[in-house]
Write a protein that holds these residues in place. Sequence first.
Motif, PDB file in Angstrom:
ATOM      1  N   THR A  11       0.836  -1.200   0.000  1.00  0.00           N
ATOM      2  CA  THR A  11       0.000   0.000   0.000  1.00  0.00           C
ATOM      3  C   THR A  11       0.873   1.254   0.000  1.00  0.00           C
ATOM      4  OG1 THR A  11      -0.117   0.173   2.417  1.00  0.00           O
ATOM      5  CG2 THR A  11      -1.737  -1.244   1.331  1.00  0.00           C
ATOM      6  N   THR A  12       0.273   2.381  -0.412  1.00  0.00           N
ATOM      7  CA  THR A  12       1.027   3.637  -0.475  1.00  0.00           C
ATOM      8  C   THR A  12       1.513   4.067   0.906  1.00  0.00           C
ATOM      9  OG1 THR A  12      -1.075   4.844  -0.347  1.00  0.00           O
ATOM     10  CG2 THR A  12      -0.174   4.430  -2.543  1.00  0.00           C
ATOM     11  N   ARG A  13       0.709   3.851   1.925  1.00  0.00           N
ATOM     12  CA  ARG A  13       1.123   4.221   3.285  1.00  0.00           C
ATOM     13  C   ARG A  13       2.290   3.353   3.759  1.00  0.00           C
ATOM     14  NH1 ARG A  13      -1.146   7.484   6.641  1.00  0.00           N
ATOM     15  NH2 ARG A  13      -3.045   7.555   5.378  1.00  0.00           N
ATOM     16  N   GLU A  14       2.240   2.061   3.447  1.00  0.00           N
ATOM     17  CA  GLU A  14       3.334   1.161   3.833  1.00  0.00           C
ATOM     18  C   GLU A  14       4.623   1.521   3.091  1.00  0.00           C
ATOM     19  OE1 GLU A  14       0.805  -2.915   4.901  1.00  0.00           O
ATOM     20  OE2 GLU A  14       1.457  -2.507   2.848  1.00  0.00           O
ATOM     21  N   ILE A  15       4.496   1.915   1.827  1.00  0.00           N
ATOM     22  CA  ILE A  15       5.675   2.327   1.061  1.00  0.00           C
ATOM     23  C   ILE A  15       6.304   3.568   1.685  1.00  0.00           C
ATOM     24  CG2 ILE A  15       6.475   3.219  -1.168  1.00  0.00           C
ATOM     25  CD1 ILE A  15       4.331   1.473  -2.488  1.00  0.00           C
ATOM     26  N   ALA A  16       5.464   4.533   2.068  1.00  0.00           N
ATOM     27  CA  ALA A  16       5.965   5.756   2.696  1.00  0.00           C
ATOM     28  C   ALA A  16       6.714   5.436   3.987  1.00  0.00           C
ATOM     29  CB  ALA A  16       4.806   6.712   2.966  1.00  0.00           C
ATOM     30  N   ASP A  17       6.179   4.522   4.784  1.00  0.00           N
ATOM     31  CA  ASP A  17       6.837   4.137   6.039  1.00  0.00           C
ATOM     32  C   ASP A  17       8.170   3.448   5.776  1.00  0.00           C
ATOM     33  OD1 ASP A  17       4.715   5.179   7.442  1.00  0.00           O
ATOM     34  OD2 ASP A  17       3.691   3.245   7.695  1.00  0.00           O
ATOM     35  N   CYS A  28       4.576  11.516   2.146  1.00  0.00           N
ATOM     36  CA  CYS A  28       3.215  11.215   2.575  1.00  0.00           C
ATOM     37  C   CYS A  28       2.576  10.244   1.581  1.00  0.00           C
ATOM     38  CB  CYS A  28       2.385  12.489   2.693  1.00  0.00           C
ATOM     39  SG  CYS A  28       2.095  13.335   1.128  1.00  0.00           S
ATOM     40  N   ALA A  29       1.497   9.606   2.015  1.00  0.00           N
ATOM     41  CA  ALA A  29       0.821   8.619   1.170  1.00  0.00           C
ATOM     42  C   ALA A  29       0.319   9.246  -0.130  1.00  0.00           C
ATOM     43  CB  ALA A  29      -0.337   7.989   1.936  1.00  0.00           C
ATOM     44  N   THR A  30      -0.048  10.530  -0.081  1.00  0.00           N
ATOM     45  CA  THR A  30      -0.534  11.212  -1.289  1.00  0.00           C
ATOM     46  C   THR A  30       0.568  11.335  -2.330  1.00  0.00           C
ATOM     47  OG1 THR A  30      -2.106  12.484   0.030  1.00  0.00           O
ATOM     48  CG2 THR A  30      -1.604  13.309  -2.176  1.00  0.00           C
ATOM     49  N   ASN A  34       0.652   9.699  -6.085  1.00  0.00           N
ATOM     50  CA  ASN A  34       0.898  10.433  -7.334  1.00  0.00           C
ATOM     51  C   ASN A  34       1.959   9.737  -8.179  1.00  0.00           C
ATOM     52  OD1 ASN A  34      -0.974  12.396  -6.642  1.00  0.00           O
ATOM     53  ND2 ASN A  34       0.553  13.718  -5.670  1.00  0.00           N
ATOM     54  N   MET A  35       2.971   9.175  -7.517  1.00  0.00           N
ATOM     55  CA  MET A  35       4.020   8.453  -8.242  1.00  0.00           C
ATOM     56  C   MET A  35       3.457   7.204  -8.918  1.00  0.00           C
ATOM     57  SD  MET A  35       7.223   8.593  -5.582  1.00  0.00           S
ATOM     58  CE  MET A  35       7.929  10.136  -4.994  1.00  0.00           C
ATOM     59  N   THR A  36       2.586   6.515  -8.213  1.00  0.00           N
ATOM     60  CA  THR A  36       2.064   5.253  -8.741  1.00  0.00           C
ATOM     61  C   THR A  36       1.072   5.455  -9.876  1.00  0.00           C
ATOM     62  OG1 THR A  36       0.321   5.235  -7.049  1.00  0.00           O
ATOM     63  CG2 THR A  36       2.370   4.091  -6.529  1.00  0.00           C
ATOM     64  N   GLN A  37       0.567   6.673 -10.037  1.00  0.00           N
ATOM     65  CA  GLN A  37      -0.354   6.932 -11.139  1.00  0.00           C
ATOM     66  C   GLN A  37       0.319   6.743 -12.495  1.00  0.00           C
ATOM     67  OE1 GLN A  37      -2.178  10.764 -10.589  1.00  0.00           O
ATOM     68  NE2 GLN A  37      -3.340  10.123  -8.779  1.00  0.00           N
TER      69      GLN A  37
END
Length: 201
Positions: A11-17, A28-30, A34-37
């Motif tokens: 998940t994006t939050r897990e990647i950020a961590d 941040c998760a946002t 944006n990168m994953t888009q």
Amino acid sequence: MVLKLYEKGITTREIADLIEKMYGSHYCATTISNMTQVVEGQVAAFHKRHFTESSFVCLFIDATYLPLRRKTVEREAVYIAIGITASGDKQILDYQIVPTENGEVWSELLGGLVKRGISNVQLVVADGMVGLESALERSCPQAKFQRCLVHMSRNIFKKYVLVTGRPLCLNSSRSIKQRQNLRHKRLWPPLLRTGHLTILE
């Protein structure tokens, strides 16, 4: 790295961590989203691309189950179609991911390929999957159907061959298929004598 982790279902939050713990930089998760888009755009383009010169004479289609993350991690069916040219070149044409295997997916997948330019397919190789026959009649009525020899061999050996003898039988089966001379079928009697090939009641 972000895209690779995203492709693996993180998940994006897990990647950020993870990035913060590994490199000390906070995203941040946002920002990660944006990168994953970029990947999502590439996937969308892949599913919509048109085949201007359809040189695929054979389709190999199959479905497999992979663990995918949505709200939770569940195994879902991935339907895939591979095109093979007369010279033997292979290309992934399209795929679809659905929770369970069903015939409507094959109709949608094959119908979409035809609309995008796939035509004149002469042979379709697949296992005996649910709803596939009717989907082929609608989308590729001119194509002949052949059961996949790999699936067929696995099904036969699973039913009739003892577990300890399956690797030897599989290797011998491949050797027989690769030889044009039918006299090499004599490889089977030794397997029977050694007890590796046993008909199960």
